[in-house]
Enzyme design. Sequence first.
Site, PDB file in Angstrom:
ATOM      1  CG  ASP A 146      -7.384  -2.837  -0.541  1.00 52.21           C
ATOM      2  OD1 ASP A 146      -6.437  -2.270  -1.122  1.00 52.21           O
ATOM      3  OD2 ASP A 146      -7.391  -3.045   0.685  1.00 52.21           O
ATOM      4  CG  ASP A 203      -2.004  -1.033   1.111  1.00 53.60           C
ATOM      5  OD1 ASP A 203      -2.096  -1.933   1.967  1.00 53.60           O
ATOM      6  OD2 ASP A 203      -2.769  -0.946   0.140  1.00 53.60           O
TER       7      ASP A 203
HETATM    8  C1  DX5 Z   1      -6.441   1.195   2.664  1.00 55.26           C
HETATM    9  C2  DX5 Z   1      -5.574  -0.025   2.454  1.00 55.26           C
HETATM   10  C3  DX5 Z   1      -6.111  -1.142   3.337  1.00 55.26           C
HETATM   11  C4  DX5 Z   1      -5.194  -2.331   3.396  1.00 55.26           C
HETATM   12  C5  DX5 Z   1      -5.885  -3.482   4.081  1.00 55.26           C
HETATM   13  O1  DX5 Z   1      -5.874   2.278   2.059  1.00 55.26           O
HETATM   14  O2  DX5 Z   1      -5.613  -0.392   1.080  1.00 55.26           O
HETATM   15  O3  DX5 Z   1      -7.354  -1.529   2.819  1.00 55.26           O
HETATM   16  O4  DX5 Z   1      -4.837  -2.712   2.112  1.00 55.26           O
HETATM   17  O5  DX5 Z   1      -6.214  -3.053   5.379  1.00 55.26           O
HETATM   18  P1  DX5 Z   1      -7.264  -3.849   6.290  1.00 55.26           P
HETATM   19  O6  DX5 Z   1      -7.347  -5.278   5.793  1.00 55.26           O
HETATM   20  O7  DX5 Z   1      -6.682  -3.751   7.669  1.00 55.26           O
HETATM   21  O8  DX5 Z   1      -8.558  -3.138   6.115  1.00 55.26           O
END
Ligand code: DX5
Length: 220
Positions: free
Chosen positions: A176, A36
């Site tokens: 995501d 990310d």
């Molecule tokens: C947000 C990120 C998150 C990450 C996953 O900008 O893209 O979504 O990948 O985070 P969790 O699984 O903790 O929501």
Amino acid sequence: WNEPAIVGSVLGADYARLGEEVADLTDAGVGRIQWDVMDRRFVPNMTFGADVVAACRAHSDIPFEAHLMVQDPDPVLADYVEAGCDTVIVHVETCPHLHRTLAAIRELGAKAGVAVNPSTPLDFVRHVLGQLDQIVIMTVNPGFGGQQYIAAMEHKVAEMRALVDVSNSALKIEVDGGISRDTARSAWYAGAELLVAGSAVLSHPGGKRAAVEELHRAMA
Ligand code: DX5
């Protein structure tokens, strides 16, 4: 569509042991690692430069994907491909020349992905589906891990799944944000085949492997 795969996000990993964390996620059975990338302009946080990704490449043999949550992705596409990312995902909201940007990613030899924020209609990518290998439907507002899953986005996932199935495209649908044992099943049944999970895996009391197995069981 294909078997579901959990994509391990390193957003909430222990950054002092990042190589080990990437190796542990790989051993835990995720299908890919997601980086990310945040620039504190498009989203409120700042995270990984390409050098950090490159430093971790040797710690895993599974595909890396770069999720560029950055205001101006064009100048850095090559950096993340050279760092070892097999897929580069840009946000439609940051690409006024998306058709050209997707072509540039493929010209670099990587798979091209586009992410759409919760309020962004799929219509914004309708004319570039032929240039896409992956679409990422954000189920949170980007910038942070550990947020609440926005279930309303499942309508968008289902709409995309119908579009992909009717066009017989190989386009992969990824969700995501907020994926956990409570949300993975409905995201999968809405039509997603790649499910990004960060906090549900990284902070699972039973460890990463137990977390990944739990997510797969939730979709069985
Ligand atoms: C947000 C990120 C998150 C990450 C996953 O900008 O893209 O979504 O990948 O985070 P969790 O699984 O903790 O929501």
